[in-house]
Design an enzyme around this catalytic site. Sequence first.
Site, PDB file in Angstrom:
ATOM      1  N   SER A 479      51.339  56.927   4.371  1.00  0.00           N
ATOM      2  CA  SER A 479      52.313  56.165   3.848  1.00  0.00           C
ATOM      3  C   SER A 479      52.759  56.612   2.395  1.00  0.00           C
ATOM      4  O   SER A 479      53.865  56.680   2.063  1.00  0.00           O
ATOM      5  CB  SER A 479      52.431  54.798   4.264  1.00  0.00           C
ATOM      6  N   LYS A 522      56.211  45.925   4.561  1.00  0.00           N
ATOM      7  CA  LYS A 522      56.598  46.672   3.114  1.00  0.00           C
ATOM      8  C   LYS A 522      57.888  46.255   2.632  1.00  0.00           C
ATOM      9  O   LYS A 522      57.886  46.195   1.282  1.00  0.00           O
ATOM     10  CB  LYS A 522      56.705  48.171   3.684  1.00  0.00           C
TER      11      LYS A 522
END
Length: 582
Positions: A479, A522
């Site tokens: 990520s 997130k």
Amino acid sequence: MNVELQKLELKNDIQSKVRFDLDQQQREYFLHQQLKTIQEELGGVSQEEEMDEMRQKAKTKKWDEKTQKHFEKELSKMQRMNPQAPDFGIQRNYLELFLDLPWNQFSKDNFDLKRAQKILDRDHFGLEDVKKRMIEHLAVLKLRNDMKSPIICLAGPPGVGKTSIGKSVAEALGREYVRISLGGLRDEAEIRGHRKTYIGAMPGRIIQSLKKAGTSNPVFVLDEIDKLSNSHQGDPSSALLEVLDPEQNNAFYDNFLEMGYDLSKVMFIATSNNMQAIQPALKDRMEVIKMSGYTIEEKVEIARQHLFPKQLKEHGLTTKDVVIGKKQLEKIVEGYTRESGVRGLETKIAQVIRNIAKSVAMEEPYNVKLTDEDIVRILGVPRMERDKSENNEVAGVVTGLAWTAVGGDILFIESLLSPGKGTMTITGNLGTVMKESATIALEYIKANASLLGLDSEMLSKYNIHLHVPEGATPKDGPSAGIAMLTSLVSLLTQKRVKKSTAMTGEITLRGKVLPVGGIKEKILAAKRANIKEIIMCIDNKQDVDEIKPEYIAGLTFHYVKEMSEVLKFALTDQNVKNAKKL
């Protein structure tokens, strides 16, 4: 004469044997009668009475013919045993368990779905997707009463209400509630039971819990299914495969019971923090429902409606003794907790109420309506400010978004130039995948130096050091790819990254941006950190669309396909102050 003599000897032999046998029988009868009388005097039950009692109890059971025959066979086996033999106690325990199990006994389900919805809404704020899925499940059960229950697995960070959902479903259905904690379980016999041949043999946890529940269709919560461990005593997660397979669990075989037991009517709800830790075959048998963390607004409402009243009651106070406003609750949430769940928040609220309870008990003056100053005085200086996004006055500092087993978090990626030979050093306790992302980012920059306005020869004159702070925490995953790329380009061009901007996405050598997981967690982490703009892959747009609009109010999303688009959205046209001349 010899013939007559032989006849008399034979007759005498037979009579003496018969007399001996009769004496032996009388002796045994006399001893048994004494034993029976002694047992009755001591307040116990004689062996015969005990067996008669078992037979009478067996007549009330709803057994099929096969089970009935098995019980009678085992009972007659016990009758033939010597009461002093070690096996006698095991056999008695076995028959008692056999009689105590709720064979074909079911509690009546309450399929009032509106009532079920009210109970779920009363006990849990938010979690709309989970509650909707549970109501759908109950609706199907109502329409098809013989449906094999699918195994639901609630996956999410600690403290978000996974276990309590099971309790609410049990109350809504009117079923018994059973919970087994699987954390640290490493013996297969805990699930399947021990064989009867061993001294101290016991049935497995599943059969024991059904005995306690008293029905064959309870709501069964298998807590912490991802914390099962292996040992030389077998693999418990493999033993659970039969329990959690709707096609097999209508005849679950327990080693102690030595018979198939029907678990198909049991409603299993498993809970897990980390789905990666679960054996793939076991994961395949479950329907996973993801439970993300709560937003700040949700946490405030949970604290107001559930946690604060609960802690008041536990500390012997009432709403007349202390009042706390939404603003103060928000201060506790933002300044003292940064978890996805609400356990830490409950601890902080309890700390505040304990302080008030001390003042009440000691008859000291205090503010009934708590102020911000009272919160700081009781809980100390807010410690979670470091979770905020940092300023971007320095080139090469980028805010990335990370997923962890306890929810989302933000992380900072820093890079620095020093004179050298063009080598790159990577630090911060990074895993292989993250190191590879950094290498890909640098190679992409070298290959596209002219497009980025960089002198390719300059790259061989400086060393680059890339670091991810909090070095004690291991980090890995793809990520951070676009964040690393942006950090390096920002450093080399000396252009700063836009304020309050975070990003997540995987990169490829060809310059593509790929989607990543854990988007909701997130985004919640970004909101907690006062981020205003988020850059991510266009394929992650569908994950954002599933989130309620009010939770992402104030956030701007930039969806990208190529690395060049990331740099366009992330970097400002202004150079940082005191920019190095490269």
